[in-house]
Design a protein around this motif. Structure first.
Motif, PDB file in Angstrom:
ATOM      1  N   GLU A  64       0.797  -1.229   0.000  1.00 51.90           N
ATOM      2  CA  GLU A  64       0.000   0.000   0.000  1.00 51.90           C
ATOM      3  C   GLU A  64       0.827   1.274   0.000  1.00 51.90           C
ATOM      4  OE1 GLU A  64      -3.369   0.204  -0.369  1.00 51.90           O
ATOM      5  OE2 GLU A  64      -3.162  -1.951  -0.729  1.00 51.90           O
ATOM      6  N   SER A  65       2.143   1.149   0.069  1.00 50.14           N
ATOM      7  CA  SER A  65       3.014   2.333   0.089  1.00 50.14           C
ATOM      8  C   SER A  65       2.937   3.077  -1.242  1.00 50.14           C
ATOM      9  CB  SER A  65       4.473   1.933   0.338  1.00 50.14           C
ATOM     10  OG  SER A  65       4.636   1.349   1.595  1.00 50.14           O
ATOM     11  N   TYR A  66       2.656   4.368  -1.161  1.00 51.92           N
ATOM     12  CA  TYR A  66       2.677   5.226  -2.339  1.00 51.92           C
ATOM     13  C   TYR A  66       4.099   5.755  -2.484  1.00 51.92           C
ATOM     14  CZ  TYR A  66       1.544   8.818  -5.747  1.00 51.92           C
ATOM     15  OH  TYR A  66       1.506   9.572  -6.899  1.00 51.92           O
ATOM     16  N   VAL A  67       4.660   5.632  -3.701  1.00 49.26           N
ATOM     17  CA  VAL A  67       6.030   6.082  -3.943  1.00 49.26           C
ATOM     18  C   VAL A  67       5.985   7.144  -5.030  1.00 49.26           C
ATOM     19  CG1 VAL A  67       8.333   5.377  -4.681  1.00 49.26           C
ATOM     20  CG2 VAL A  67       6.976   3.852  -3.242  1.00 49.26           C
ATOM     21  N   ASN A  68       6.417   8.336  -4.684  1.00 49.58           N
ATOM     22  CA  ASN A  68       6.368   9.462  -5.621  1.00 49.58           C
ATOM     23  C   ASN A  68       7.108   9.170  -6.927  1.00 49.58           C
ATOM     24  OD1 ASN A  68       4.813  11.148  -3.997  1.00 49.58           O
ATOM     25  ND2 ASN A  68       6.613  11.954  -2.935  1.00 49.58           N
ATOM     26  N   GLU A  69       8.258   8.501  -6.831  1.00 48.30           N
ATOM     27  CA  GLU A  69       9.069   8.243  -8.027  1.00 48.30           C
ATOM     28  C   GLU A  69       8.338   7.397  -9.065  1.00 48.30           C
ATOM     29  OE1 GLU A  69      11.973   9.094  -4.713  1.00 48.30           O
ATOM     30  OE2 GLU A  69      10.124   7.971  -4.913  1.00 48.30           O
ATOM     31  N   GLY A 118       2.231  -2.080  -4.571  1.00 49.50           N
ATOM     32  CA  GLY A 118       1.440  -3.271  -4.898  1.00 49.50           C
ATOM     33  C   GLY A 118       0.848  -3.205  -6.295  1.00 49.50           C
ATOM     34  N   ASN A 119       0.335  -2.036  -6.676  1.00 52.88           N
ATOM     35  CA  ASN A 119      -0.231  -1.880  -8.022  1.00 52.88           C
ATOM     36  C   ASN A 119       0.837  -2.053  -9.093  1.00 52.88           C
ATOM     37  OD1 ASN A 119      -2.723  -1.369  -6.892  1.00 52.88           O
ATOM     38  ND2 ASN A 119      -2.573   0.855  -7.121  1.00 52.88           N
ATOM     39  N   GLU A 120       2.014  -1.520  -8.836  1.00 50.14           N
ATOM     40  CA  GLU A 120       3.113  -1.637  -9.807  1.00 50.14           C
ATOM     41  C   GLU A 120       3.526  -3.094  -9.991  1.00 50.14           C
ATOM     42  OE1 GLU A 120       5.573  -0.428 -12.689  1.00 50.14           O
ATOM     43  OE2 GLU A 120       4.338   1.001 -11.582  1.00 50.14           O
ATOM     44  N   PRO A 159       9.792   4.313 -14.689  1.00 46.17           N
ATOM     45  CA  PRO A 159      10.199   4.784 -13.364  1.00 46.17           C
ATOM     46  C   PRO A 159      10.479   3.670 -12.352  1.00 46.17           C
ATOM     47  CG  PRO A 159       8.391   6.125 -14.178  1.00 46.17           C
ATOM     48  CD  PRO A 159       8.571   4.996 -15.159  1.00 46.17           C
ATOM     49  N   ILE A 160       9.763   2.540 -12.446  1.00 44.13           N
ATOM     50  CA  ILE A 160      10.005   1.450 -11.487  1.00 44.13           C
ATOM     51  C   ILE A 160      11.436   0.950 -11.586  1.00 44.13           C
ATOM     52  CG2 ILE A 160       9.068  -0.345 -13.017  1.00 44.13           C
ATOM     53  CD1 ILE A 160       8.926  -0.311  -9.149  1.00 44.13           C
TER      54      ILE A 160
END
Length: 189
Positions: free
Chosen positions: A54-59, A65-67, A124-125
């Motif tokens: 659930e962590s949102y990562v600005n980069e 999880g979605n990525e 970006p990932i």
């Protein structure tokens, strides 16, 4: 998890025997990790960085999880059109081993590949994973698809036809390099 199995008539197999020095390498974009490098990605994202799904990562402009759960792209609709038009000399699905290990499988003896870095957008990932683990570029290219999920080898004589087909179906592709003289290895410049 799921997978796809295909069948092809023996006389229609694209073996790479038509690949020649001077052929163009076209990259079809990936939409994420696809099915590769998850052990390393999980270690970097969850163990090293301490993220949760659930962590949102600005980069990456999204949740981890979605990525990680992005569905692998199917290239078949694109490939079918290009194969029917007899435009592909070889193709390499960029799976585990990246371009470094997958492309040589379709290169005939006496040829190699020169990949020009910076000719396609790296997702970006991948940039975030590299930064987290301080991973060498060569290792990134061997572990991940880096934003290119399928490489096509196209004769310069058929390049315009390929471009036309891709444009007609609304597909992006990047010229990422060329076939050179070599010993079935991939070089990066």
């Amino acid at each position: 998890a799921g997978f796809i199995v295909g069948v092809v008539e023996r006389d229609r197999i694209i073996t790479g025997k038509a690949v020649e020095v001077g052929d163009i390498l076209l990259g079809l974009p990936s939409n994420g990790l696809h099915t590769n490098g998850y052990s390393l990605a999980r270690k970097l994202l969850f163990s090293l960085a301490g993220y949760s799904p659930e962590s949102y990562v600005n980069e990456i402009k999204g949740k981890i999880g979605n990525e990680l759960m992005k569905q692998h792209r199917s290239y078949w609709p694109i490939l079918r059109r290009l194969i029917e038009a007899d435009t592909i000399s070889a193709m390499a699905h960029i799976t585990g081993g990246g371009m470094t290990d997958n492309l040589p499988r379709v290169l005939p003896k006496g040829t190699g590949a020169l990949i020009e870095m910076g000719t396609w957008p790296v997702l970006p990932i991948f940039e975030h994973l590299q930064k987290l683990g301080n991973i060498e570029p060569a290792e990134m290219m061997r572990t991940f698809n880096m934003g290119i999920g399928m490489l096509l080898v196209v004769s310069p004589k058929k390049f315009k036809k390929v471009q036309s087909i891709l444009e007609r179906i609304g597909e992006k592709a990047h010229v990422v390099g060329r076939i050179v003289k070599g010993d079935r290895k991939v070089q990066y410049s």
